[in-house]
Design a protein around this motif. Structure first.
Motif, PDB file in Angstrom:
ATOM      1  N   GLY A 153     -55.378 -58.069  15.164  1.00  0.00           N
ATOM      2  CA  GLY A 153     -56.583 -57.431  14.967  1.00  0.00           C
ATOM      3  C   GLY A 153     -56.629 -56.361  13.729  1.00  0.00           C
ATOM      4  N   PHE A 154     -55.674 -56.276  12.971  1.00  0.00           N
ATOM      5  CA  PHE A 154     -55.661 -55.314  11.832  1.00  0.00           C
ATOM      6  C   PHE A 154     -56.620 -55.901  10.788  1.00  0.00           C
ATOM      7  N   ARG A 155     -57.399 -55.084  10.031  1.00  0.00           N
ATOM      8  CA  ARG A 155     -58.402 -55.419   9.281  1.00  0.00           C
ATOM      9  C   ARG A 155     -58.193 -55.123   7.810  1.00  0.00           C
ATOM     10  N   GLN A 156     -57.232 -54.040   7.617  1.00  0.00           N
ATOM     11  CA  GLN A 156     -56.756 -53.737   6.387  1.00  0.00           C
ATOM     12  C   GLN A 156     -55.485 -54.109   5.975  1.00  0.00           C
ATOM     13  N   VAL A 157     -54.882 -55.434   5.646  1.00  0.00           N
ATOM     14  CA  VAL A 157     -53.741 -55.758   5.636  1.00  0.00           C
ATOM     15  C   VAL A 157     -53.498 -56.249   4.094  1.00  0.00           C
ATOM     16  N   HIS A 158     -52.524 -55.479   3.454  1.00  0.00           N
ATOM     17  CA  HIS A 158     -52.254 -55.933   2.078  1.00  0.00           C
ATOM     18  C   HIS A 158     -51.079 -56.389   1.681  1.00  0.00           C
ATOM     19  N   GLU A 159     -50.810 -57.607   1.597  1.00  0.00           N
ATOM     20  CA  GLU A 159     -49.573 -58.566   1.170  1.00  0.00           C
ATOM     21  C   GLU A 159     -49.030 -58.295  -0.459  1.00  0.00           C
ATOM     22  N   LEU A 160     -47.883 -58.052  -0.360  1.00  0.00           N
ATOM     23  CA  LEU A 160     -47.404 -57.833  -1.644  1.00  0.00           C
ATOM     24  C   LEU A 160     -46.187 -58.498  -2.021  1.00  0.00           C
ATOM     25  N   ASP A 161     -45.982 -59.059  -3.224  1.00  0.00           N
ATOM     26  CA  ASP A 161     -44.862 -59.443  -3.794  1.00  0.00           C
ATOM     27  C   ASP A 161     -44.121 -58.658  -4.662  1.00  0.00           C
TER      28      ASP A 161
END
Length: 312
Positions: A153-161
């Motif tokens: 349910g998390f709405r601000q998820v930032h995936e990074l390389d």
């Protein structure tokens, strides 16, 4: 405002990022024996704990770090309160319950502005703790780990390389390489990335890492770091741990490689994960530091719950 450098396009897995072979079944059994069933915890009462210290008041322009335990810090920087690899649970799968209590009570935390996750091992990604966070909390995570959070349910998820960056408010977060690996189940080996974080272009959080050339690369990319949060525990038996974790001497050398002004210790004194004596990580770190003639005031060998503040 939140900004991510580029849209993610990830490979199917990240095995090509490994710098050492993954542990085989025999090695995992040995590690489980040393970590999960090691009987001698008689020195646990000597692990330093600062009770009731709370969080420091941070003036404009200052940065503060508070060691909660294991790899969990509260980092107050640029007007934000940031958690690293938050674990408030009494125990994690495969280990005894924690040796020391969290250095900051959950109820004493202010609003959390961002959470950084280094990788998906259970001692760094703790589902019961994550569930306690508001679902609007920005979660900064390695590549391909985002769905784990969006399913919850998390709405601000930032995936990074590696070498990607994102900003929360005025604070920049850079995801950087580590000599490690990822696995949460028997089916997802290296399906998600692993690494460390540079927070506010000032604080390097190593997560888990073995020793190697990637530490020097971080120092070259981010000159002038003020503080390195370095793991010093979980290094015995050496034949198993050396490809995943630094030992204390390697942690000190890694701090020198990244070129930071100060080093704070972590990844010891909380969970039984390995075979060294409980106090060996901090004793050996102090010895390695002294042997190199480094200034004592630049080694922040924090007690659980202790805070330090600096002005970049």
């Amino acid at each position: 405002m939140t900004q991510t450098v580029h849209a993610p396009q990830w490979p199917e897995d990240f095995r090509d990022r490994l710098t050492a072979p993954l542990p085989d079944f025999r090695e995992l059994l040995s590690a489980a024996w040393h970590g999960g069933f090691r009987p001698d915890i008689g020195d646990a009462d000597q692990i330093p704990v600062l009770r009731g210290g709370g969080l420091p008041r941070v003036e404009t322009g200052q940065t503060a770090v508070t060691w909660v335990g294991h790899s969990t810090f509260v980092v107050q920087v640029g007007g934000l309160t940031v958690l690293t690899d938050p674990v408030w649970s009494r125990r994690i799968p495969g280990t005894r319950q924690r040796l020391t209590p969290p250095g900051v009570a959950w109820s004493d935390l202010p609003k959390i502005d961002a959470v950084v996750i280094s990788h998906n091992h259970y001692d760094h990604l703790d589902a019961p703790t994550i569930r306690r966070l508001p679902r609007h909390t920005p979660m900064l995570v390695p590549a391909r780990l985002g769905p784990w959070f969006t399913r919850r349910g998390f709405r601000q998820v930032h995936e990074l390389d590696w070498w990607d960056s994102t900003k929360i408010g005025d604070v920049r977060f850079d995801f950087v390489p580590a000599h490690h690996w990822s696995r949460r189940t028997i089916w997802d080996t290296c399906k998600t990335l692993w690494g460390g974080w540079v927070i506010g272009e000032s604080v390097y959080f190593a997560g888990d890492t073995a020793y190697g050339e990637r530490l020097t690369q971080i120092g070259e990319r981010y000159p002038g770091l003020d503080l390195a949060l370095m793991p010093v525990g979980a290094y015995e038996p050496n034949w198993f741990m050396k490809t995943s974790h630094v030992n204390p001497a390697e942690a000190v050398q890694g701090f020198l490689d990244v070129g930071a002004s100060r080093m704070a210790t972590m990844h010891w004194g909380t969970f039984l994960l390995s075979g060294e004596e409980l106090l060996a990580p901090i004793i050996s770190t102090r010895a390695a530091w002294s042997a190199l003639g480094l200034p004592r005031e630049s080694l922040w060998d924090l007690a659980v719950g202790e805070s330090r503040t600096f002005t970049p």
